[in-house]
Design an enzyme around this catalytic site. Structure first.
Site, short mmCIF file in Angstrom:
data_model
loop_
_atom_site.label_atom_id
_atom_site.label_comp_id
_atom_site.label_asym_id
_atom_site.label_seq_id
_atom_site.Cartn_x
_atom_site.Cartn_y
_atom_site.Cartn_z
N ASP A 65 80.86 -31.70 71.50
CA ASP A 65 80.38 -33.07 71.46
C ASP A 65 79.35 -33.23 72.59
O ASP A 65 79.38 -32.49 73.58
CB ASP A 65 81.57 -34.02 71.66
N ASP A 67 77.80 -36.71 74.01
CA ASP A 67 77.92 -37.86 74.92
C ASP A 67 79.21 -37.83 75.72
O ASP A 67 80.31 -37.82 75.16
CB ASP A 67 77.84 -39.16 74.12
#
Length: 312
Positions: A65, A67
């Site tokens: 991922d 962010d």
């Protein structure tokens, strides 16, 4: 995916939209990797073989991922700041971006309404612009706002997989162009991201499917793994958000990085590995030393722009 193309948004189920978004993103990411596969891989440095990842396991890969996992804050908000600087939109829009970014930094979790508003704003801003223009600007914005926000610890984890000869992909709700720039600058294999529709290289202001978020991320990883011949049981995934539990649950080696409260609780219950770089805390169950791979960006496969273009 073609079978879903004729359906109107109202008639598509949430599952169908997730599958469409996942397959479109996987197609784009895989194409970008293949286009630059001729680039020579930098030899992995000599050293003690870590327990994980397993060196030479070509059936394994890592999915990160973006962010608050790889980078502090949300990529789309930093991108918005850069576009404002270049007068793509007005001051009132900047205030909205600033508020959303402040919320993200304080809460440490994704707010669906804020993220949806940010995506809608971004789509309206880029409509009519050329894809190549936004890619070029994205390179500048990375240097201005993003490079200094990369978590060194998470980058070291990614480099450990690269050093082991494995592919490493970003998986994010951010636009695939932004994700691709970040992946390339970090020396990663490529990126799975939200795919914006373009015709003849110009943005239409629409998405292909839906944002790559939650279940759609899992669908994208599943589709890419099938296309690449990966064994998900030997793969790893890394995220900070409980929204990514579907993706984390797909792989044999899930990691909670800078986890929100819900993910931390879930990870502890299932005995997943935990690491928090926000305070320097270390959870008891950590699989890779923080220093693993630091300074060695192996695999130099650059990820180039790859958008799924739907023609009317």
């Amino acid at each position: 995916m073609a079978a879903l193309g004729w359906l109107t948004p109202r008639r598509r189920s949430a599952t169908a939209r997730s599958v469409l978004a996942g397959e479109a993103s996987a197609e784009a990411a895989r194409k970008s990797s293949q286009e630059l596969e001729e680039l020579a891989h930098e030899a992995a440095p000599e050293g003690t073989e870590p327990e994980f990842p397993v060196i030479g396991d070509d059936k394994a890969a890592a999915f990160f991922d973006l962010d608050n996992t790889v980078m502090q804050g949300a990529a789309i908000f930093h991108f918005g700041r850069g576009l404002y600087k270049r007068k793509f939109f007005e001051t009132r829009d900047l205030y909205r971006f600033a508020w959303q970014q402040a919320w993200f930094r304080l809460a440490g979790v994704e707010d669906p309404e804020h993220m949806q508003d940010a995506r809608d704003s971004a789509l309206s801003i880029v409509k009519g612009h050329r894809v190549s223009e936004l890619m070029s600007i994205g390179e500048e914005i990375y240097d201005e706002y993003m490079a200094e926000r990369i978590w060194p610890g998470t980058r070291a984890l990614a480099e450990a997989h690269l050093d082991a000869g494995q592919k490493v992909w970003l998986v994010t709700a951010a636009p695939v162009e932004i994700a691709t720039v970040i992946a390339r600058r970090l020396g990663l294999t490529g990126a799975l991201g939200t795919v914006a529709e373009s015709i003849d290289g110009v943005y239409t202001g629409k998405l292909v499917g839906e944002p790559l978020h939650g279940p759609a991320k899992a669908e994208a990883v599943r589709a890419l793994a099938a296309a690449e011949g990966l064994d998900l049981g030997r793969c790893a995934a890394y995220s900070d958000s409980h929204n990514d539990i579907p993706m984390l649950s797909l792989v044999g080696h899930p990691y909670a990085i800078n986890p929100d409260a819900k993910l931390r609780k879930h990870a502890r219950k299932l005995d997943w590995r935990l690491r928090d770089y926000r305070t320097g805390r270390k959870a008891a169950k950590v699989g890779i030393p923080a220093a693993a791979g630091v300074g060695a960006v192996a695999g130099g496969t650059a990820a180039a722009i790859a958008l799924h273009r739907r023609r009317r």
